[in-house]
Design a protein around this motif. Structure first.
Motif, PDB file in Angstrom:
ATOM      1  N   HIS A 290       0.835  -1.202   0.000  1.00  0.00           N
ATOM      2  CA  HIS A 290       0.000   0.000   0.000  1.00  0.00           C
ATOM      3  C   HIS A 290       0.878   1.264   0.000  1.00  0.00           C
ATOM      4  N   GLN A 291       1.908   1.263   0.799  1.00  0.00           N
ATOM      5  CA  GLN A 291       2.777   2.446   0.865  1.00  0.00           C
ATOM      6  C   GLN A 291       3.500   2.660  -0.461  1.00  0.00           C
ATOM      7  N   ARG A 292       3.914   1.563  -1.083  1.00  0.00           N
ATOM      8  CA  ARG A 292       4.583   1.695  -2.397  1.00  0.00           C
ATOM      9  C   ARG A 292       3.613   2.270  -3.428  1.00  0.00           C
ATOM     10  N   GLN A 293       2.360   1.806  -3.365  1.00  0.00           N
ATOM     11  CA  GLN A 293       1.362   2.310  -4.325  1.00  0.00           C
ATOM     12  C   GLN A 293       1.126   3.798  -4.153  1.00  0.00           C
ATOM     13  N   LEU A 294       1.093   4.240  -2.900  1.00  0.00           N
ATOM     14  CA  LEU A 294       0.877   5.675  -2.658  1.00  0.00           C
ATOM     15  C   LEU A 294       2.027   6.478  -3.256  1.00  0.00           C
ATOM     16  N   VAL A 295       3.230   5.966  -3.082  1.00  0.00           N
ATOM     17  CA  VAL A 295       4.407   6.671  -3.612  1.00  0.00           C
ATOM     18  C   VAL A 295       4.346   6.684  -5.150  1.00  0.00           C
ATOM     19  N   GLU A 296       3.894   5.579  -5.738  1.00  0.00           N
ATOM     20  CA  GLU A 296       3.770   5.554  -7.212  1.00  0.00           C
ATOM     21  C   GLU A 296       2.798   6.621  -7.701  1.00  0.00           C
ATOM     22  N   ARG A 297       1.770   6.881  -6.906  1.00  0.00           N
ATOM     23  CA  ARG A 297       0.817   7.930  -7.309  1.00  0.00           C
ATOM     24  C   ARG A 297       1.504   9.288  -7.339  1.00  0.00           C
ATOM     25  N   VAL A 298       2.337   9.539  -6.364  1.00  0.00           N
ATOM     26  CA  VAL A 298       3.048  10.826  -6.328  1.00  0.00           C
ATOM     27  C   VAL A 298       4.021  10.891  -7.508  1.00  0.00           C
ATOM     28  N   VAL A 299       4.701   9.769  -7.763  1.00  0.00           N
ATOM     29  CA  VAL A 299       5.645   9.735  -8.884  1.00  0.00           C
ATOM     30  C   VAL A 299       4.886  10.003 -10.192  1.00  0.00           C
ATOM     31  N   ALA A 300       3.736   9.327 -10.353  1.00  0.00           N
ATOM     32  CA  ALA A 300       2.967   9.498 -11.596  1.00  0.00           C
ATOM     33  C   ALA A 300       2.564  10.960 -11.788  1.00  0.00           C
ATOM     34  N   GLY A 301       2.262  11.640 -10.689  1.00  0.00           N
ATOM     35  CA  GLY A 301       1.788  13.018 -10.802  1.00  0.00           C
ATOM     36  C   GLY A 301       2.899  14.055 -10.842  1.00  0.00           C
ATOM     37  N   CYS A 302       4.052  13.737 -10.293  1.00  0.00           N
ATOM     38  CA  CYS A 302       5.073  14.781 -10.100  1.00  0.00           C
ATOM     39  C   CYS A 302       6.398  14.521 -10.814  1.00  0.00           C
ATOM     40  N   SER A 303       6.572  13.332 -11.370  1.00  0.00           N
ATOM     41  CA  SER A 303       7.866  13.023 -11.979  1.00  0.00           C
ATOM     42  C   SER A 303       8.120  13.918 -13.193  1.00  0.00           C
ATOM     43  N   PRO A 304       9.370  14.345 -13.365  1.00  0.00           N
ATOM     44  CA  PRO A 304       9.677  15.123 -14.569  1.00  0.00           C
ATOM     45  C   PRO A 304       9.543  14.293 -15.847  1.00  0.00           C
ATOM     46  N   GLY A 305       9.240  13.006 -15.731  1.00  0.00           N
ATOM     47  CA  GLY A 305       8.996  12.215 -16.933  1.00  0.00           C
ATOM     48  C   GLY A 305       9.868  10.984 -17.025  1.00  0.00           C
ATOM     49  N   ASP A 306      10.822  10.865 -16.115  1.00  0.00           N
ATOM     50  CA  ASP A 306      11.738   9.721 -16.188  1.00  0.00           C
ATOM     51  C   ASP A 306      11.438   8.672 -15.117  1.00  0.00           C
ATOM     52  N   GLY A 307      10.257   8.776 -14.499  1.00  0.00           N
ATOM     53  CA  GLY A 307       9.890   7.789 -13.473  1.00  0.00           C
ATOM     54  C   GLY A 307      10.584   8.029 -12.148  1.00  0.00           C
ATOM     55  N   SER A 308      11.325   9.102 -12.048  1.00  0.00           N
ATOM     56  CA  SER A 308      11.970   9.414 -10.769  1.00  0.00           C
ATOM     57  C   SER A 308      11.348  10.696 -10.201  1.00  0.00           C
ATOM     58  N   LEU A 309      11.828  11.069  -9.028  1.00  0.00           N
ATOM     59  CA  LEU A 309      11.403  12.359  -8.453  1.00  0.00           C
ATOM     60  C   LEU A 309      12.629  13.266  -8.309  1.00  0.00           C
ATOM     61  N   ARG A 310      13.629  13.011  -9.165  1.00  0.00           N
ATOM     62  CA  ARG A 310      14.867  13.807  -9.066  1.00  0.00           C
ATOM     63  C   ARG A 310      14.575  15.281  -9.317  1.00  0.00           C
ATOM     64  N   GLY A 311      15.048  16.087  -8.393  1.00  0.00           N
ATOM     65  CA  GLY A 311      14.870  17.532  -8.534  1.00  0.00           C
ATOM     66  C   GLY A 311      13.479  18.006  -8.156  1.00  0.00           C
ATOM     67  N   VAL A 312      12.640  17.088  -7.641  1.00  0.00           N
ATOM     68  CA  VAL A 312      11.267  17.473  -7.287  1.00  0.00           C
ATOM     69  C   VAL A 312      11.191  17.755  -5.790  1.00  0.00           C
ATOM     70  N   ARG A 313      10.773  18.950  -5.450  1.00  0.00           N
ATOM     71  CA  ARG A 313      10.611  19.275  -4.028  1.00  0.00           C
ATOM     72  C   ARG A 313       9.188  18.974  -3.599  1.00  0.00           C
ATOM     73  N   LEU A 314       9.063  18.236  -2.487  1.00  0.00           N
ATOM     74  CA  LEU A 314       7.721  17.896  -1.975  1.00  0.00           C
ATOM     75  C   LEU A 314       7.587  18.375  -0.533  1.00  0.00           C
TER      76      LEU A 314
END
Ligand code: UDX
Length: 437
Positions: A290-314
């Motif tokens: 469940h926790q991994r799925q929640l993180v995937e939702r954030v990645v899907a919405g906020c990733s610069p496009g490479d599947g990572s959250l590099r450079g993304v401030r949360l």
């Protein structure tokens, strides 16, 4: 018997609550703790933990002389008729409970205990520990009783004074009666049983609560798939008294100082003894997934496009494992933070119970002094602890500080319409804006 009638070893939230509440019931209680500074502070009725009502009870107890604090365990134990062990039993190697503290104290007190004393395990300990402690103490005149606590952090005093039940287990019925008599003034169902059953009751209770939570979190995923509203489904379920609505609120996964360690400890003992309990493993695995799925939702919405959250401030709103405590032990918020960090995110967090200087968190995140400071220039805000006042934040100001107007509400805490008026996109668990609005 002269001297104190009750000794409490360990003044964590369980020990201190037990000691202060027993003193309030009229018993003379001496509490011991290995931390000298803590003992000195408690003597001045200074309570470090966030536990409503506890500082007042400690102050009353100290003033009346019914509640004393000492540094040396033998000084508390000598002359006590009943000795409560309220010691930490953390998760040890391989998931089993680590009994080092309980065993060390059992060894320390064996020659000091008064004739006919009763030793009570209040810490959550594996089945068989009462027997093991009795063997360690090795005195035929001393009985060991299991009397598990069911105290919720942040409501410990209330739970002590109005318990759902009192469970006392012992091989010696007279020892069980003596422990039960300490609570005689409390109006609660009393379950008197053998020690193993009492020990198992505590694990079963925490496992069942964790199972309800994993169920609710998984149900939320099912609701998302079928455009159903998890809050409504749970309301519909919870009215059935056989099910009950408590512990069905979806969230960022369960955590805290008890549920994870107790479910893992129960799983370990079941496996070691060859007992299959698939629900137990599924409960734990569901939480992780469940926790991994929640993180995937954030990645899907906020990733610069490479599947990572590099450079993304949360911005993370809330870090403690639940509202009303300053406790971070096994906090689901920290588990989510670690997963976000692994994906490259830069995290800034606000929690009303934490001060700005937490060197232990500095590798993971930066702490902000206000919610506004946390969200400034962040790509999105993620609500992780259900602090009630988050509902009433100035969401217009927050919308202006975020670089994109998204709030992941992983506690389903906020009013989506209120956020909508602030032109924020609300992302809850198991329900969509359309349903909530
Ligand atoms: C728990 C047990 O409730 C208590 O009886 C036991 O003796 C010690 O462990 P505590 O750890 O203080 O108490 O926390 P609790 O209030 O039970 O919350 C546990 C976790 O469940 C938290 O992560 C909380 O946020 C989560 N939770 C709780 C939900 O996600 N949804 C809910 O509806 C209720």
């Amino acid at each position: 018997m002269s001297g104190p009638s009750v000794a409490v070893i360990g003044t964590g939230y369980v020990g201190l609550t037990t000691g202060a509440c027993l003193a309030a019931l009229g018993h003379h209680v001496v509490c011991a703790d290995a931390d000298l500074r803590k003992v000195e502070r408690l003597r001045r009725a200074e309570v470090d933990i966030l536990e409503p009502g506890l500082p007042e009870l400690v102050a009353d107890g100290v003033e009346s002389g019914r509640l004393e604090f000492v540094h040396e365990t033998p000084a508390a134990v000598a002359g006590a008729g009943v000795v409560f062990l309220c010691l930490p039993t953390p998760m040890g190697v391989g998931g089993a409970a680590d009994l080092a503290a309980v065993e060390a104290v059992a060894d320390e007190i064996r020659t000091v205990l008064a004739h006919g004393a009763v030793v009570v395990n209040k810490s959550t300990v594996p089945v068989g520990t009462a027997e093991r402690v009795a063997a360690l103490i090795g005195r035929p005149d001393v009985s060991v009783v299991s009397n598990p606590e069911f105290l919720r952090e942040g409501r410990a005093v209330q739970d002590f004074r109005r318990p759902d039940r009192i469970v006392v287990g012992a091989a010696d019925p007279d020892a069980a009666r003596r422990v039960a008599a300490l609570y005689a003034e409390l109006d609660a169902p009393l379950v008197v049983t053998d020690a193993a059953s009492a020990e198992l009751t505590k694990y079963a209770a925490n496992f069942f609560l964790a199972m309800k939570l994993s169920f609710a979190n998984n149900l939320a995923t099912v609701c998302e798939r079928f455009d159903a509203d998890v809050d409504d489904v749970i309301a519909g379920l919870g009215h059935d008294p056989r099910i009950g609505a408590a512990f069905l609120q979806p969230g960022p996964g369960w955590g805290g100082s008890c549920l994870p360690k107790d479910t893992h400890a129960l799983l370990t003992v079941c496996e070691e003894s060859g007992v299959e309990f698939p629900l137990l493993r599924a409960t734990i695995e569901t939480n992780v997934r469940h926790q991994r799925q929640l993180v995937e939702r954030v990645v899907a919405g906020c990733s610069p496009g490479d599947g990572s959250l590099r450079g993304v401030r949360l911005a993370l709103l809330g870090l403690t494992f639940k509202a009303g405590t300053s406790d971070l032990r096994d906090s689901p918020a920290l588990a989510i933070a670690r997963l976000l960090k692994e994906r490259g995110a830069e995290l800034r967090a606000y929690d009303p119970a934490l001060s700005e200087s937490r060197p232990d968190l500095s590798d993971l995140l930066t702490l902000a002094g206000t919610p506004e400071e946390a969200v400034r220039d962040a790509r999105a805000a993620v609500v992780l602890t259900e602090w009630p006042h988050f509902r009433d934040l100035d969401w217009e100001t927050i919308a202006g500080l975020l670089t994109s107007p998204v709030v992941y509400d992983f506690r389903n805490l906020l009013d989506p319409r209120r956020l909508g008026r602030a032109r924020l996109t609300w992302e809850g668990i198991g329900r969509s804006f359309a349903m909530a609005g």
